[in-house]
Write a protein that holds these residues in place. Structure first.
Motif, mmCIF file in Angstrom:
data_model
loop_
_atom_site.group_PDB
_atom_site.id
_atom_site.type_symbol
_atom_site.label_atom_id
_atom_site.label_comp_id
_atom_site.label_asym_id
_atom_site.label_seq_id
_atom_site.Cartn_x
_atom_site.Cartn_y
_atom_site.Cartn_z
ATOM 1 N N ILE A 190 0.831 -1.209 0.000
ATOM 2 C CA ILE A 190 0.000 0.000 0.000
ATOM 3 C C ILE A 190 0.867 1.261 0.000
ATOM 4 O O ILE A 190 1.692 1.437 0.909
ATOM 5 N N PRO A 191 0.681 2.181 -0.970
ATOM 6 C CA PRO A 191 1.329 3.499 -0.854
ATOM 7 C C PRO A 191 0.503 4.330 0.136
ATOM 8 O O PRO A 191 -0.669 4.611 -0.097
ATOM 9 N N THR A 192 1.124 4.710 1.252
ATOM 10 C CA THR A 192 0.337 5.113 2.416
ATOM 11 C C THR A 192 -0.368 6.469 2.305
ATOM 12 O O THR A 192 -1.355 6.701 2.997
ATOM 13 N N ASP A 193 0.118 7.381 1.423
ATOM 14 C CA ASP A 193 -0.549 8.684 1.296
ATOM 15 C C ASP A 193 -1.971 8.563 0.746
ATOM 16 O O ASP A 193 -2.734 9.535 0.781
ATOM 17 N N PHE A 194 -2.302 7.415 0.187
ATOM 18 C CA PHE A 194 -3.562 7.306 -0.566
ATOM 19 C C PHE A 194 -4.631 6.479 0.160
ATOM 20 O O PHE A 194 -5.725 6.294 -0.361
ATOM 21 N N ILE A 195 -4.261 5.983 1.346
ATOM 22 C CA ILE A 195 -5.234 5.239 2.159
ATOM 23 C C ILE A 195 -6.426 6.157 2.422
ATOM 24 O O ILE A 195 -6.250 7.363 2.665
ATOM 25 N N ASP A 196 -7.627 5.626 2.375
ATOM 26 C CA ASP A 196 -8.864 6.392 2.595
ATOM 27 C C ASP A 196 -9.144 7.382 1.463
ATOM 28 O O ASP A 196 -9.875 8.362 1.647
ATOM 29 N N ASN A 197 -8.520 7.148 0.303
ATOM 30 C CA ASN A 197 -8.787 7.995 -0.879
ATOM 31 C C ASN A 197 -8.505 9.471 -0.625
ATOM 32 O O ASN A 197 -9.266 10.345 -1.025
ATOM 33 N N HIS A 229 4.512 0.519 0.325
ATOM 34 C CA HIS A 229 4.832 0.722 -1.102
ATOM 35 C C HIS A 229 5.227 2.190 -1.302
ATOM 36 O O HIS A 229 4.767 2.835 -2.230
ATOM 37 N N THR A 230 6.053 2.706 -0.383
ATOM 38 C CA THR A 230 6.412 4.121 -0.205
ATOM 39 C C THR A 230 5.187 4.914 0.275
ATOM 40 O O THR A 230 4.086 4.358 0.336
ATOM 41 N N THR A 231 5.411 6.194 0.591
ATOM 42 C CA THR A 231 4.276 7.031 0.976
ATOM 43 C C THR A 231 3.601 7.608 -0.273
ATOM 44 O O THR A 231 2.395 7.592 -0.409
ATOM 45 N N SER A 232 4.431 8.081 -1.246
ATOM 46 C CA SER A 232 3.869 8.849 -2.367
ATOM 47 C C SER A 232 3.885 8.109 -3.696
ATOM 48 O O SER A 232 3.641 8.709 -4.733
ATOM 49 N N HIS A 233 4.206 6.819 -3.681
ATOM 50 C CA HIS A 233 4.328 6.011 -4.902
ATOM 51 C C HIS A 233 5.363 6.626 -5.849
ATOM 52 O O HIS A 233 5.084 6.940 -7.009
ATOM 53 N N CYS A 234 6.586 6.783 -5.328
ATOM 54 C CA CYS A 234 7.642 7.390 -6.129
ATOM 55 C C CYS A 234 8.645 6.342 -6.614
ATOM 56 O O CYS A 234 8.783 5.273 -6.022
ATOM 57 N N GLU A 291 9.213 5.427 6.634
ATOM 58 C CA GLU A 291 7.945 6.067 7.007
ATOM 59 C C GLU A 291 6.747 5.213 6.601
ATOM 60 O O GLU A 291 5.830 4.997 7.385
ATOM 61 N N SER A 292 6.792 4.710 5.355
ATOM 62 C CA SER A 292 5.638 3.922 4.889
ATOM 63 C C SER A 292 5.530 2.613 5.673
ATOM 64 O O SER A 292 4.433 2.168 6.008
ATOM 65 N N CYS A 293 6.669 1.991 5.987
ATOM 66 C CA CYS A 293 6.619 0.747 6.778
ATOM 67 C C CYS A 293 6.055 1.017 8.177
ATOM 68 O O CYS A 293 5.277 0.228 8.707
ATOM 69 N N ARG A 294 6.468 2.157 8.773
ATOM 70 C CA ARG A 294 5.967 2.477 10.129
ATOM 71 C C ARG A 294 4.454 2.688 10.126
ATOM 72 O O ARG A 294 3.745 2.255 11.037
ATOM 73 N N PHE A 305 9.037 -1.940 -3.969
ATOM 74 C CA PHE A 305 9.356 -0.739 -4.755
ATOM 75 C C PHE A 305 8.202 -0.428 -5.701
ATOM 76 O O PHE A 305 7.759 -1.321 -6.426
ATOM 77 N N PRO A 306 7.747 0.821 -5.781
ATOM 78 C CA PRO A 306 6.883 1.189 -6.897
ATOM 79 C C PRO A 306 7.717 1.106 -8.193
ATOM 80 O O PRO A 306 8.902 1.447 -8.177
#
Ligand SMILES: [Zn+2]
Length: 342
Positions: A123-130, A230-235, A252-255, A270-271
């Motif tokens: 999961i790329p974490t910035d996008f959880i909950d749309n 899957h990173t925070t920002s899918h970079c 950060e994304s793993c935490r 990796f994205p």
């Protein structure tokens, strides 16, 4: 057809006839890992123009083939094997999904449960909950709009893009190529393309709800599926200029995923790919941060450090037939590619 092309086609056909069990004996791998993105019967603008994906029947056929012809391994079994040398059964396969689409929870998980199979979801974490639309999906929605738009609309969009960025575009295909060439750093180009094409990411998020919610992720974890980062920002990590930025994206994304799932350690994927990311740097980051589990890349059957698992893409629908999985075709192609025969 020129002679070289004829030879290539004949060779490709011959390689496609080599049975998977023979490949398994020729190219020894303890575990094969697969990666999907989407399982859906619907056409979805944020994914359709990026590539093909399987419907629910095709995915069920893959699972039936894989469980009949191999052993579906959980992430924990794979981790113990890779890091502590635990033995795994012959034909071990681990299934993964990237990008955190809602269909992972709604379509893939029920099918996996029916086969009593496990899988890992990155999961790329910035996008959880749309909360936002991933930049690649913004581009995909724009490309979908361009393909459907009337000629007058295309002419107006091209004029806007040329006026703002001096892109020198002259027709629909050139506009599609320009859009597909944009990267994450081209934020203003992506924004302007969305505006020109009438793509409102906030509105799109409300209509499609493309990604998993935290609640769905918690439920998937409670059901025994593994959730990874899957990173925070899918970079694309190799494009980040400083090792500290790579470290921040991974840690950060793993935490965040560890906090949601209550797991002490979570895997990371990796994205796109992690080919340009130094393995010694990754080893050092893992050594300093216990939260990072195995790291997944996209080099098919490539060998790597013990903590890096490469994966074979499984979204392609070529040679999918009713009630029949195309997994033998995809695996044969991966083996042939690994032997540099394609
Ligand atoms: Zn991804």
């Amino acid at each position: 057809m020129p002679l070289v092309e004829t030879y290539q086609a004949v060779r490709r056909k011959a390689l496609d006839r080599v049975p998977v069990p023979l490949w398994r004996r020729l190219v020894r791998r303890d575990v094969i890992s697969l990666y999907y993105h989407m399982i859906s019967d619907r056409e979805l603008p944020h994914v359709s123009s990026i590539g093909s994906y399987k419907d629910e029947v095709q995915f069920e056929a893959d699972l039936a083939y894989l469980s009949e012809n191999g052993h579906l391994l959980s992430y924990d079994e794979l981790r113990r094997h890779r890091l502590y040398g635990r033995r795994v059964p012959g034909g071990a396969i681990h299934i993964t999904f990237d990008d955190g689409f809602r269909e992972c929870g709604e379509n893939a998980c029920p099918a996996l449960r029916r086969q009593a199979a496990s899988a890992t979801f990155f999961i790329p974490t910035d996008f959880i909950d749309n909360r936002d639309l991933i930049w690649v999906h913004k581009i995909a929605v724009c490309v979908d709009r361009v393909r459907r738009a009337a000629p007058e609309t295309i002419a107006a969009v091209i004029a806007t893009i040329n006026g703002r960025f001096g892109a020198g575009l002259d027709r629909r295909a050139a506009l599609v190529a320009w859009l597909n060439g944009l990267r994450q750093i081209h934020g203003s180009e992506i924004e302007r393309a969305c505006e020109a094409l009438g793509v409102d990411p906030a509105d799109y998020l409300r209509t499609y709800r493309p990604y998993l919610t935290q609640c769905q992720i918690e439920r998937m974890a409670a059901d025994g599926f593994t959730i990874g980062a899957h990173t925070t920002s899918h970079c694309l990590l190799e494009e980040l200029s400083h090792p500290e930025d790579i470290e921040r994206e991974i840690v950060e994304s793993c935490r965040i995923i560890a906090d949601i799932t209550g797991r002490k350690q979570v895997p990371f994927a990796f994205p796109f790919h992690g080919f340009g990311v130094d393995r010694a740097l990754l080893a050092d980051i893992r050594r300093r941060h216990d939260v990072i589990g195995l790291i997944f890349d996209t080099g098919q059957l490539r060998r790597d450090r013990e903590f890096v698992v490469h994966r074979v893409p499984a979204d392609r629908t070529r040679h999918c037939r009713p009630g029949e999985s195309n997994m033998p075709f995809l695996l044969r192609r991966a083996y042939a590619d690994e032997q540099r025969l394609l």
